[in-house]
Design an enzyme around this catalytic site. Structure first.
Site, PDB file in Angstrom:
ATOM      1  N   HIS A  98       0.819  -1.225   0.000  1.00 15.10           N
ATOM      2  CA  HIS A  98       0.000   0.000   0.000  1.00 15.10           C
ATOM      3  C   HIS A  98       0.846   1.265   0.000  1.00 15.10           C
ATOM      4  O   HIS A  98       0.334   2.334   0.294  1.00 15.10           O
ATOM      5  CB  HIS A  98      -0.944   0.001   1.215  1.00 15.10           C
ATOM      6  CG  HIS A  98      -1.945  -1.115   1.173  1.00 15.10           C
ATOM      7  ND1 HIS A  98      -2.641  -1.533   2.280  1.00 15.10           N
ATOM      8  CD2 HIS A  98      -2.338  -1.914   0.165  1.00 15.10           C
ATOM      9  CE1 HIS A  98      -3.440  -2.530   1.939  1.00 15.10           C
ATOM     10  NE2 HIS A  98      -3.268  -2.792   0.659  1.00 15.10           N
ATOM     11  N   CYS A 145       2.538  13.980 -12.801  1.00 19.67           N
ATOM     12  CA  CYS A 145       3.618  13.352 -13.589  1.00 19.67           C
ATOM     13  C   CYS A 145       4.329  12.251 -12.821  1.00 19.67           C
ATOM     14  O   CYS A 145       5.210  11.575 -13.355  1.00 19.67           O
ATOM     15  CB  CYS A 145       4.626  14.422 -14.042  1.00 19.67           C
ATOM     16  SG  CYS A 145       5.656  15.062 -12.702  1.00 19.67           S
TER      17      CYS A 145
HETATM   18  C1  BV8 Z   1      -8.345  -2.051  -5.415  1.00 15.94           C
HETATM   19  C2  BV8 Z   1      -3.026   3.143   2.346  1.00 15.94           C
HETATM   20  C3  BV8 Z   1      -8.987  -2.167  -7.677  1.00 15.94           C
HETATM   21  C4  BV8 Z   1      -3.738   4.435   2.551  1.00 15.94           C
HETATM   22  C5  BV8 Z   1      -4.739   1.389   2.450  1.00 15.94           C
HETATM   23  C6  BV8 Z   1     -16.145  -4.662  -1.570  1.00 15.94           C
HETATM   24  C7  BV8 Z   1     -15.701  -5.947  -1.291  1.00 15.94           C
HETATM   25  C8  BV8 Z   1     -14.349  -6.277  -1.413  1.00 15.94           C
HETATM   26  C9  BV8 Z   1     -13.428  -5.310  -1.799  1.00 15.94           C
HETATM   27  C10 BV8 Z   1     -13.879  -4.050  -2.068  1.00 15.94           C
HETATM   28  C11 BV8 Z   1     -15.220  -3.715  -1.946  1.00 15.94           C
HETATM   29  N1  BV8 Z   1     -15.348  -2.403  -2.254  1.00 15.94           N
HETATM   30  C12 BV8 Z   1     -14.135  -1.898  -2.576  1.00 15.94           C
HETATM   31  C13 BV8 Z   1     -13.238  -2.893  -2.477  1.00 15.94           C
HETATM   32  C14 BV8 Z   1     -11.823  -2.813  -2.767  1.00 15.94           C
HETATM   33  C15 BV8 Z   1     -11.098  -2.123  -1.619  1.00 15.94           C
HETATM   34  C16 BV8 Z   1     -11.372  -2.816  -0.310  1.00 15.94           C
HETATM   35  O1  BV8 Z   1     -10.797  -3.848  -0.009  1.00 15.94           O
HETATM   36  N2  BV8 Z   1     -12.264  -2.226   0.504  1.00 15.94           N
HETATM   37  C17 BV8 Z   1     -12.587  -2.848   1.775  1.00 15.94           C
HETATM   38  C18 BV8 Z   1     -12.495  -1.813   2.897  1.00 15.94           C
HETATM   39  C19 BV8 Z   1     -13.972  -3.462   1.685  1.00 15.94           C
HETATM   40  N3  BV8 Z   1      -9.707  -2.260  -1.948  1.00 15.94           N
HETATM   41  C20 BV8 Z   1      -9.140  -1.317  -2.719  1.00 15.94           C
HETATM   42  O2  BV8 Z   1      -9.712  -0.316  -3.104  1.00 15.94           O
HETATM   43  C21 BV8 Z   1      -7.713  -1.613  -3.142  1.00 15.94           C
HETATM   44  N4  BV8 Z   1      -7.595  -1.369  -4.551  1.00 15.94           N
HETATM   45  O3  BV8 Z   1      -9.097  -2.938  -5.116  1.00 15.94           O
HETATM   46  O4  BV8 Z   1      -8.187  -1.578  -6.687  1.00 15.94           O
HETATM   47  C22 BV8 Z   1      -8.383  -1.734  -8.930  1.00 15.94           C
HETATM   48  C23 BV8 Z   1      -7.739  -2.666  -9.733  1.00 15.94           C
HETATM   49  C24 BV8 Z   1      -7.195  -2.256 -10.941  1.00 15.94           C
HETATM   50  C25 BV8 Z   1      -7.268  -0.901 -11.325  1.00 15.94           C
HETATM   51  C26 BV8 Z   1      -7.887   0.032 -10.481  1.00 15.94           C
HETATM   52  C27 BV8 Z   1      -8.451  -0.375  -9.285  1.00 15.94           C
HETATM   53  C28 BV8 Z   1      -6.767  -0.669  -2.422  1.00 15.94           C
HETATM   54  C29 BV8 Z   1      -6.690  -1.050  -0.966  1.00 15.94           C
HETATM   55  C30 BV8 Z   1      -5.570  -0.245  -0.294  1.00 15.94           C
HETATM   56  C31 BV8 Z   1      -6.161   0.895   0.480  1.00 15.94           C
HETATM   57  N5  BV8 Z   1      -5.088   1.604   1.199  1.00 15.94           N
HETATM   58  N6  BV8 Z   1      -3.747   2.072   3.037  1.00 15.94           N
HETATM   59  C32 BV8 Z   1      -3.568   4.947   3.951  1.00 15.94           C
HETATM   60  O5  BV8 Z   1      -3.020   4.240   4.825  1.00 15.94           O
HETATM   61  O6  BV8 Z   1      -3.989   6.102   4.176  1.00 15.94           O
HETATM   62  S1  BV8 Z   1      -5.517   0.162   3.311  1.00 15.94           S
HETATM   63  C33 BV8 Z   1      -5.437   0.431   4.977  1.00 15.94           C
HETATM   64  O7  BV8 Z   1      -6.183  -0.649   5.549  1.00 15.94           O
HETATM   65  C34 BV8 Z   1      -4.056   0.320   5.637  1.00 15.94           C
HETATM   66  O8  BV8 Z   1      -3.003   0.112   4.729  1.00 15.94           O
HETATM   67  C35 BV8 Z   1      -4.197  -0.921   6.511  1.00 15.94           C
HETATM   68  O9  BV8 Z   1      -3.067  -1.664   6.596  1.00 15.94           O
HETATM   69  C36 BV8 Z   1      -5.216  -1.655   5.735  1.00 15.94           C
HETATM   70  C37 BV8 Z   1      -5.850  -2.845   6.314  1.00 15.94           C
HETATM   71  O10 BV8 Z   1      -6.183  -2.584   7.618  1.00 15.94           O
HETATM   72  P1  BV8 Z   1      -5.377  -3.467   8.721  1.00 15.94           P
HETATM   73  O11 BV8 Z   1      -3.928  -3.325   8.474  1.00 15.94           O
HETATM   74  O12 BV8 Z   1      -5.940  -4.832   8.745  1.00 15.94           O
HETATM   75  O13 BV8 Z   1      -5.689  -2.655  10.007  1.00 15.94           O
HETATM   76  P2  BV8 Z   1      -7.010  -2.792  10.869  1.00 15.94           P
HETATM   77  O14 BV8 Z   1      -7.034  -1.618  11.772  1.00 15.94           O
HETATM   78  O15 BV8 Z   1      -8.168  -3.082   9.978  1.00 15.94           O
HETATM   79  O16 BV8 Z   1      -6.759  -4.129  11.708  1.00 15.94           O
HETATM   80  C38 BV8 Z   1      -5.718  -4.176  12.642  1.00 15.94           C
HETATM   81  C39 BV8 Z   1      -5.824  -5.542  13.290  1.00 15.94           C
HETATM   82  O17 BV8 Z   1      -4.750  -5.666  14.214  1.00 15.94           O
HETATM   83  C40 BV8 Z   1      -7.107  -5.712  14.086  1.00 15.94           C
HETATM   84  O18 BV8 Z   1      -7.682  -6.973  13.759  1.00 15.94           O
HETATM   85  C41 BV8 Z   1      -6.641  -5.693  15.540  1.00 15.94           C
HETATM   86  O19 BV8 Z   1      -7.372  -6.617  16.339  1.00 15.94           O
HETATM   87  C42 BV8 Z   1      -5.231  -6.177  15.432  1.00 15.94           C
HETATM   88  N7  BV8 Z   1      -4.324  -5.669  16.469  1.00 15.94           N
HETATM   89  C43 BV8 Z   1      -4.371  -4.484  17.110  1.00 15.94           C
HETATM   90  N8  BV8 Z   1      -3.323  -4.393  17.964  1.00 15.94           N
HETATM   91  C44 BV8 Z   1      -2.615  -5.559  17.834  1.00 15.94           C
HETATM   92  C45 BV8 Z   1      -3.261  -6.371  16.884  1.00 15.94           C
HETATM   93  N9  BV8 Z   1      -2.799  -7.597  16.552  1.00 15.94           N
HETATM   94  C46 BV8 Z   1      -1.683  -8.032  17.159  1.00 15.94           C
HETATM   95  N10 BV8 Z   1      -1.007  -7.299  18.078  1.00 15.94           N
HETATM   96  C47 BV8 Z   1      -1.435  -6.071  18.432  1.00 15.94           C
HETATM   97  N11 BV8 Z   1      -0.752  -5.359  19.368  1.00 15.94           N
HETATM   98 ZN    ZN Z   2       4.584  16.765 -11.804  1.00 20.51          ZN
END
Ligand code: BV8
Ligand code: ZN
Length: 245
Positions: free
Chosen positions: A119, A130
């Site tokens: 990501h 660009c």
């Molecule tokens: C794409 C950068 C297509 C930005 C991020 C419907 C169904 C399925 C998919 C989709 C849908 N609608 C849309 C989609 C696609 C979408 C998606 O998946 N949406 C989801 C929300 C439904 N995906 C996209 O859009 C991706 N692109 O599909 O493109 C395409 C193809 C070709 C051409 C054009 C387009 C892009 C996805 C990337 C988005 N960017 N980050 C930024 O950071 O600002 S994602 C963002 O969420 C972060 O990177 C993060 O890493 C990521 C996932 O979250 P997690 O890391 O899992 O974090 P979270 O808080 O959720 O969970 C933390 C976990 O840790 C918890 O479970 C917690 O219990 C646990 N925890 C906490 N503390 C601890 C711990 N575990 C252990 N120890 C601890 N101490």
């Molecule tokens: Zn530029």
């Protein structure tokens, strides 16, 4: 944490391991996870609503300021024992691939070598038009800094929702997940695609799938071993249980 004997045996014999990490592995470094409530000025916004090209097109300054705030919040943030345990694990496994959804750069900072940032990286900034990367930019609080080359708006070099993941990194991640003997899913809620589907690629290739997470996730029922707790505690325990150090 106690680990089952067969789990220890698998790890000792493994030469190909793939690991996917999410925001949970950085939580013990003091970074809120992606789904933790935002604080202060940003409490009123949901990350998913700001991390998108539509949000940037609608209000580039708001989105730019959000990332500036997150970069500021990262100053002084250091890797935790979970990051360092993954550095040690990489040294023990001939073919080790660390795939991360995190944009905080903490794995590389800790010393991990073979890291795939699916990501992007919040510390990097590029021109939205660009694509030119830049190391420094004006800090005018009124407007979003612009590209020296073409005058386009600068943006963080992260993958927004609706944007494609970097092809080379995604391809390498899929290949590693398909080829590994053991696949770890660590600190991720497994909600974001296509990263979340790597675990299924591993399962389909017959890998042993292991989850280390603070709480159960949609993946939990499908893994071979699930260890619930803090990755910063479980990972060092795992290194000790398997390799004695
Ligand atoms: C794409 C950068 C297509 C930005 C991020 C419907 C169904 C399925 C998919 C989709 C849908 N609608 C849309 C989609 C696609 C979408 C998606 O998946 N949406 C989801 C929300 C439904 N995906 C996209 O859009 C991706 N692109 O599909 O493109 C395409 C193809 C070709 C051409 C054009 C387009 C892009 C996805 C990337 C988005 N960017 N980050 C930024 O950071 O600002 S994602 C963002 O969420 C972060 O990177 C993060 O890493 C990521 C996932 O979250 P997690 O890391 O899992 O974090 P979270 O808080 O959720 O969970 C933390 C976990 O840790 C918890 O479970 C917690 O219990 C646990 N925890 C906490 N503390 C601890 C711990 N575990 C252990 N120890 C601890 N101490
Ligand atoms: Zn530029």
């Amino acid at each position: 944490m106690n680990f089952p004997a067969d789990f220890i045996r698998f790890l000792k014999a493994a030469s190909r391991i793939a690991v996917l990490t999410g925001a949970g592995v950085s939580q013990e470094s003091g970074l809120r996870t992606f789904r933790d409530a935002q604080t202060g000025l940003w409490a009123q916004y949901k990350p998913e609503d700001l991390a998108s090209p539509e949000a940037f097109a609608r209000d580039p300054k708001l989105v730019w300021d959000w990332y500036a705030w997150r970069r500021e919040a990262m100053k002084g943030v250091r890797p935790n024992p979970g990051h360092y345990a993954l550095v040690e694990l990489e040294k023990k496994i001939p073919q080790f691939t660390l795939i991360t959804q995190n944009v905080d750069g903490l794995h590389r900072f800790a010393g991990s070598q073979n890291v795939l940032e699916l990501h992007g990286n919040i510390q990097k900034v590029r021109c939205a038009d660009c694509g030119t990367f830049t190391e420094e930019w004006g800090d005018d609080s009124e407007t979003v800094p612009t590209c020296e080359k073409c005058g386009g708006l600068l943006r963080p070099d992260v993958v927004w929702f609706g944007e494609a993941l970097p092809r080379a990194e995604l391809e390498a991640a899929v290949n590693a997940s398909r080829a590994c003997q053991v696949y770890f899913s660590i600190g991720t809620s497994g909600l974001v695609q296509p990263a979340a589907s790597l675990a299924h690629a591993a399962r389909n290739n017959g890998s042993v799938v292991v989850e280390i997470n603070a709480e159960p996730t949609p993946l939990t029922p499908k893994v071979d071993f699930a260890f619930h707790g803090k990755s910063g505690e479980i990972l060092p325990d795992l290194l000790k249980a398997v390799w004695g150090d």
